[in-house]
Design a protein around this motif. Structure first.
Motif, PDB file in Angstrom:
ATOM      1  N   THR A  32      -0.933  -0.023   8.144  1.00  0.00           N
ATOM      2  CA  THR A  32      -1.912   1.065   8.200  1.00  0.00           C
ATOM      3  C   THR A  32      -2.360   1.542   6.815  1.00  0.00           C
ATOM      4  N   GLY A  33      -1.716   1.062   5.768  1.00  0.00           N
ATOM      5  CA  GLY A  33      -2.034   1.581   4.434  1.00  0.00           C
ATOM      6  C   GLY A  33      -2.952   0.650   3.660  1.00  0.00           C
ATOM      7  N   ALA A  34      -2.952   0.834   2.347  1.00  0.00           N
ATOM      8  CA  ALA A  34      -3.776  -0.015   1.481  1.00  0.00           C
ATOM      9  C   ALA A  34      -3.273  -1.456   1.592  1.00  0.00           C
ATOM     10  N   GLY A  56       1.669   0.787  -1.849  1.00  0.00           N
ATOM     11  CA  GLY A  56       2.018   2.214  -1.799  1.00  0.00           C
ATOM     12  C   GLY A  56       1.052   3.152  -2.500  1.00  0.00           C
ATOM     13  N   PHE A  57      -0.217   3.084  -2.130  1.00  0.00           N
ATOM     14  CA  PHE A  57      -1.150   4.114  -2.623  1.00  0.00           C
ATOM     15  C   PHE A  57      -1.039   5.300  -1.663  1.00  0.00           C
ATOM     16  N   SER A  74      -4.836   4.392 -11.785  1.00  0.00           N
ATOM     17  CA  SER A  74      -4.949   3.435 -10.674  1.00  0.00           C
ATOM     18  C   SER A  74      -5.025   4.186  -9.340  1.00  0.00           C
ATOM     19  N   HIS A  75      -4.387   5.354  -9.258  1.00  0.00           N
ATOM     20  CA  HIS A  75      -4.477   6.136  -8.018  1.00  0.00           C
ATOM     21  C   HIS A  75      -5.915   6.611  -7.779  1.00  0.00           C
ATOM     22  N   GLU A  76      -6.573   7.090  -8.846  1.00  0.00           N
ATOM     23  CA  GLU A  76      -7.960   7.562  -8.671  1.00  0.00           C
ATOM     24  C   GLU A  76      -8.875   6.395  -8.347  1.00  0.00           C
ATOM     25  N   ILE A  77      -8.605   5.240  -8.963  1.00  0.00           N
ATOM     26  CA  ILE A  77      -9.435   4.060  -8.683  1.00  0.00           C
ATOM     27  C   ILE A  77      -9.338   3.735  -7.190  1.00  0.00           C
TER      28      ILE A  77
END
Ligand code: ISE
Length: 338
Positions: A298-300, A125-126, A176-179
């Protein structure tokens, strides 16, 4: 076409929010089962959502329920590995809130299990990858109009962190979101990291190092700066600017009404990520439901979840011993495009 049955595990802030989004803003899926170790909470979420979902205490029983076509995991981080392994044994697609697991070794075990399974079932879930602003930024980078990216500046500020927040969590929970988004925007890996501690805010608990500055260097030498400040006192503020050879592009501010009042002009700052990224969460879930029908997530991926975790772990090493820490990754499995 009949709706797909989704089972949601973990009904804290994010799990309850996902139930609400799936119920009211996403087409093609029904919440057919929910589970939380706090049965009263599970019953109350099911009641509020008016979704007649079956309430489970045991999440493994939810995963095996025939009516559950796919699973959304939003339970505490330490439970993810066991639940994801159970989803893989049932062959059920699963969207797991970040982090994939609490440490790189656990993440790698999940990646290896999915690789053995031979098909991608896991999404992480990013949600920023689905945010319209970040997507617009990525499209600009793909056109090459800015030339090669050189520097990316990111800001991640929260209104106030809960008292359970510790200094590592600025990296593992927030940055972790920015990474992830830096890897996704630049379409390359991070090869080294550095963490600096500015003067601490005097308004937070003594033991919390807040704010922190991260510097991530990509394989091609792009430097990504990340200021994380989880007790900014004024709101939830996420910014990103990419500096290229011929110009810059920045994340649009959230579209909130401009207010002119009492001699001032301004707009409200969102109070947390659910408000700021509401569109991103909806898009993420809608796209996941679509992927459930086509069988292609479709996501990370689990690999992305692993790498975000490995880069975060390198940041923790750098923050303890100072200087630059290298990020060592094993070869990317073919399942994830390696
Ligand atoms: C939280 O866990 C999240 O995932 C939010 O998206 C993030 O902005 C926040 O800083 C984290 O604590």
């Amino acid at each position: 076409m009949s709706s797909l049955g989704v089972g949601v595990i973990g009904l804290g802030i994010m799990g309850a929010d996902h139930v609400d989004t799936l119920r009211h803003r996403v087409a093609g899926a029904d919440v057919v089962a929910v589970s939380d170790r706090d049965i009263k909470r599970a019953e109350s979420v099911a009641r509020d959502a008016a979704c007649c979902a079956h309430v489970y205490v045991d999440p493994i029983a939810l995963i095996s329920d025939d009516k559950v076509d796919a699973v959304l995991v939003a339970s505490p981080d330490a439970t993810h590995e066991r639940l994801l392994m159970a989803c893989l044994s049932e062959g059920k697609q699963v969207l797991c809130e970040k982090p994939l697991a609490p440490n790189p070794a656990a993440c790698l075990r999940i990646v290896q299990a999915e690789t053995r399974f031979g098909r991608r079932l896991i999404d992480v879930g990013f949600m920023r990858r689905f945010d319209p602003g970040y997507r617009a930024l990525k499209r600009i980078l793909q056109t090459d109009q800015l030339g090669r990216p050189l520097v990316v500046h990111c800001i991640h500020r929260n209104l106030m962190a809960p008292s359970s927040y510790d200094s590592d969590m600025l990296i593992t929970s927030s940055a972790s979101h920015e990474i992830d988004v830096a890897r996704w925007l630049l379409a390359e890996e991070i090869r080294s990291v550095e963490v600096r501690f500015p003067r601490r805010s005097g308004l937070v608990e003594q033991q919390l190092q807040d704010p922190q500055l991260l510097m991530l260097e990509s394989d091609s030498g792009v430097i990504v700066t990340v200021e994380v400040f989880v007790n900014s006192q004024y709101g939830y503020d996420v910014r990103c600017e990419v500096v290229g050879e011929r110009g810059t592009a920045s994340l649009p501010a959230p579209s909130l009404p401009g207010v002119r009042h009492d001699g001032h002009v301004g707009h409200q700052v969102p109070s947390d990520w659910r408000e700021r990224f509401a569109d991103a969460y909806r898009e993420e879930l809608q796209s996941w439901v679509h992927g459930l029908r086509t069988g292609s997530p479709t996501g990370a991926s689990a690999w992305d979840g692993y790498v975000a975790n490995a880069v975060g772990a390198a940041c923790l090493v750098a923050s303890r011993r100072g200087g630059v820490a290298a990020v060592d990754l094993p070869p990317r499995p073919r399942l994830y495009g390696g």
